[in-house]
Scaffold this motif. Sequence first.
Motif, mmCIF file in Angstrom:
data_model
loop_
_atom_site.group_PDB
_atom_site.id
_atom_site.type_symbol
_atom_site.label_atom_id
_atom_site.label_comp_id
_atom_site.label_asym_id
_atom_site.label_seq_id
_atom_site.Cartn_x
_atom_site.Cartn_y
_atom_site.Cartn_z
ATOM 1 N N TYR A 133 9.854 -26.589 27.300
ATOM 2 C CA TYR A 133 9.467 -25.310 27.901
ATOM 3 C C TYR A 133 10.342 -25.017 29.122
ATOM 4 O O TYR A 133 10.852 -23.914 29.275
ATOM 5 N N GLU A 134 10.517 -26.005 29.972
ATOM 6 C CA GLU A 134 11.335 -25.824 31.172
ATOM 7 C C GLU A 134 12.770 -25.460 30.819
ATOM 8 O O GLU A 134 13.361 -24.557 31.417
ATOM 9 N N VAL A 135 13.333 -26.157 29.843
ATOM 10 C CA VAL A 135 14.740 -25.932 29.491
ATOM 11 C C VAL A 135 14.928 -24.638 28.713
ATOM 12 O O VAL A 135 15.724 -23.782 29.096
ATOM 13 N N PHE A 136 14.207 -24.495 27.603
ATOM 14 C CA PHE A 136 14.493 -23.390 26.686
ATOM 15 C C PHE A 136 13.844 -22.071 27.093
ATOM 16 O O PHE A 136 14.422 -21.005 26.872
ATOM 17 N N ILE A 137 12.670 -22.103 27.699
ATOM 18 C CA ILE A 137 11.981 -20.872 28.101
ATOM 19 C C ILE A 137 12.361 -20.483 29.533
ATOM 20 O O ILE A 137 12.854 -19.384 29.784
ATOM 21 N N GLU A 138 12.147 -21.408 30.475
ATOM 22 C CA GLU A 138 12.362 -21.064 31.881
ATOM 23 C C GLU A 138 13.839 -20.996 32.262
ATOM 24 O O GLU A 138 14.261 -20.043 32.924
ATOM 25 N N GLN A 139 14.630 -21.996 31.867
ATOM 26 C CA GLN A 139 16.021 -22.019 32.303
ATOM 27 C C GLN A 139 16.945 -21.188 31.415
ATOM 28 O O GLN A 139 17.822 -20.498 31.915
ATOM 29 N N MET A 140 16.758 -21.270 30.088
ATOM 30 C CA MET A 140 17.657 -20.555 29.187
ATOM 31 C C MET A 140 17.143 -19.166 28.815
ATOM 32 O O MET A 140 17.889 -18.369 28.270
ATOM 33 N N GLY A 141 15.866 -18.902 29.058
ATOM 34 C CA GLY A 141 15.324 -17.575 28.819
ATOM 35 C C GLY A 141 15.078 -17.213 27.369
ATOM 36 O O GLY A 141 15.013 -16.034 27.027
ATOM 37 N N TRP A 142 14.893 -18.210 26.503
ATOM 38 C CA TRP A 142 14.613 -17.913 25.106
ATOM 39 C C TRP A 142 13.238 -17.257 24.997
ATOM 40 O O TRP A 142 12.276 -17.685 25.642
ATOM 41 N N ALA A 143 13.130 -16.247 24.150
ATOM 42 C CA ALA A 143 11.857 -15.554 23.917
ATOM 43 C C ALA A 143 11.159 -16.206 22.723
ATOM 44 O O ALA A 143 11.220 -15.712 21.602
ATOM 45 N N LEU A 144 10.509 -17.334 22.969
ATOM 46 C CA LEU A 144 9.830 -18.069 21.906
ATOM 47 C C LEU A 144 8.323 -17.927 22.067
ATOM 48 O O LEU A 144 7.808 -18.015 23.178
ATOM 49 N N PRO A 145 7.610 -17.727 20.953
ATOM 50 C CA PRO A 145 6.147 -17.646 21.047
ATOM 51 C C PRO A 145 5.554 -19.034 21.241
ATOM 52 O O PRO A 145 5.618 -19.875 20.351
ATOM 53 N N CYS A 146 5.022 -19.287 22.424
ATOM 54 C CA CYS A 146 4.427 -20.594 22.691
ATOM 55 C C CYS A 146 3.459 -20.477 23.857
ATOM 56 O O CYS A 146 3.494 -19.507 24.616
ATOM 57 N N ALA A 147 2.611 -21.476 23.983
ATOM 58 C CA ALA A 147 1.674 -21.513 25.106
ATOM 59 C C ALA A 147 2.437 -21.788 26.388
ATOM 60 O O ALA A 147 3.483 -22.448 26.369
ATOM 61 N N LYS A 148 1.928 -21.289 27.484
ATOM 62 C CA LYS A 148 2.604 -21.498 28.771
ATOM 63 C C LYS A 148 2.686 -22.991 29.074
ATOM 64 O O LYS A 148 1.708 -23.708 29.017
ATOM 65 N N GLY A 149 3.892 -23.426 29.370
ATOM 66 C CA GLY A 149 4.113 -24.807 29.749
ATOM 67 C C GLY A 149 4.388 -25.764 28.608
ATOM 68 O O GLY A 149 4.709 -26.921 28.841
ATOM 69 N N GLU A 150 4.302 -25.298 27.340
ATOM 70 C CA GLU A 150 4.527 -26.167 26.183
ATOM 71 C C GLU A 150 5.344 -25.435 25.135
ATOM 72 O O GLU A 150 4.923 -24.375 24.667
ATOM 73 N N GLU A 151 6.489 -25.974 24.764
ATOM 74 C CA GLU A 151 7.301 -25.355 23.716
ATOM 75 C C GLU A 151 7.234 -26.222 22.470
ATOM 76 O O GLU A 151 7.761 -27.328 22.411
ATOM 77 N N VAL A 152 6.527 -25.728 21.463
ATOM 78 C CA VAL A 152 6.448 -26.342 20.145
ATOM 79 C C VAL A 152 6.474 -25.211 19.129
ATOM 80 O O VAL A 152 6.141 -24.070 19.435
ATOM 81 N N ASP A 153 6.888 -25.532 17.910
ATOM 82 C CA ASP A 153 6.856 -24.531 16.850
ATOM 83 C C ASP A 153 6.430 -25.185 15.538
ATOM 84 O O ASP A 153 6.057 -26.362 15.517
ATOM 85 N N GLN A 154 6.517 -24.435 14.454
ATOM 86 C CA GLN A 154 6.036 -24.920 13.160
ATOM 87 C C GLN A 154 6.884 -26.066 12.600
ATOM 88 O O GLN A 154 6.494 -26.713 11.636
ATOM 89 N N PHE A 155 8.034 -26.337 13.214
ATOM 90 C CA PHE A 155 8.898 -27.414 12.730
ATOM 91 C C PHE A 155 8.653 -28.730 13.463
ATOM 92 O O PHE A 155 9.294 -29.734 13.163
ATOM 93 N N ASP A 156 7.730 -28.719 14.403
ATOM 94 C CA ASP A 156 7.307 -29.945 15.080
ATOM 95 C C ASP A 156 6.160 -30.549 14.277
ATOM 96 O O ASP A 156 4.991 -30.460 14.648
ATOM 97 N N ARG A 157 6.528 -31.148 13.164
ATOM 98 C CA ARG A 157 5.557 -31.698 12.210
ATOM 99 C C ARG A 157 5.486 -33.217 12.350
ATOM 100 O O ARG A 157 6.313 -33.824 13.027
#
Length: 196
Positions: A25-49
């Motif tokens: 979350y810190e790297v991809f959302i906060e620092q790189m600014g990616w617009a990913l649908p995720c809960a605040k503070g946690e970056e996971v997606d459907q490929f985190d199986r």
Amino acid sequence: MLEVIAGNRGQMCPTVFSALTRYRYEVFIEQMGWALPCAKGEEVDQFDRPDTVYVLARDASREIVGCARLIPTDRPFLLGEVFPQLMGDTPLPSSRRVWELSRFSSRRSLMHRAQSAPCWHDTTWFMRKVIGVAHELGARRLIAFSAPGNERLLRRMGVTTRIISQPQLVDDLPVVPFWIDIGRRPRALAAQRRSC
């Protein structure tokens, strides 16, 4: 010296996986600014199986400073499911010998830009560890997609890459898919199989 650990979610302590999602979350959302649908503070997606393999780098205080995600292409993977148009006329791979590399980051490069030589060394070292883990898993080739400059950086690191198709825009930024050839012998020592 960095510690590298590798494994799937079930092989990690819950606290380590939680730290990974915060790091991403810190790297991809906060620092790189990616617009990913995720809960605040946690970056996971459907490929985190459960079958997804992670490679993590931790510093002496056990803080995550690098990550990579590896998924075999005979199962759903990010490029194939979300961005297949990036492949152009090239068919998507579907093989246990071809794995997707995604969510690669080395925070030390982001945190210590003034110390470019040590950061370059750490990032190169970590990439070789990731390639070594992929080789252990049976991969002979990786597929990834990123900004064209990142593919060029990999080549400067000595990684054998080959661009698959012309760059296309994703969120108004150029993105290119590319192969990473691993070959028959590992190019790095195996990562430690620690879970905590």
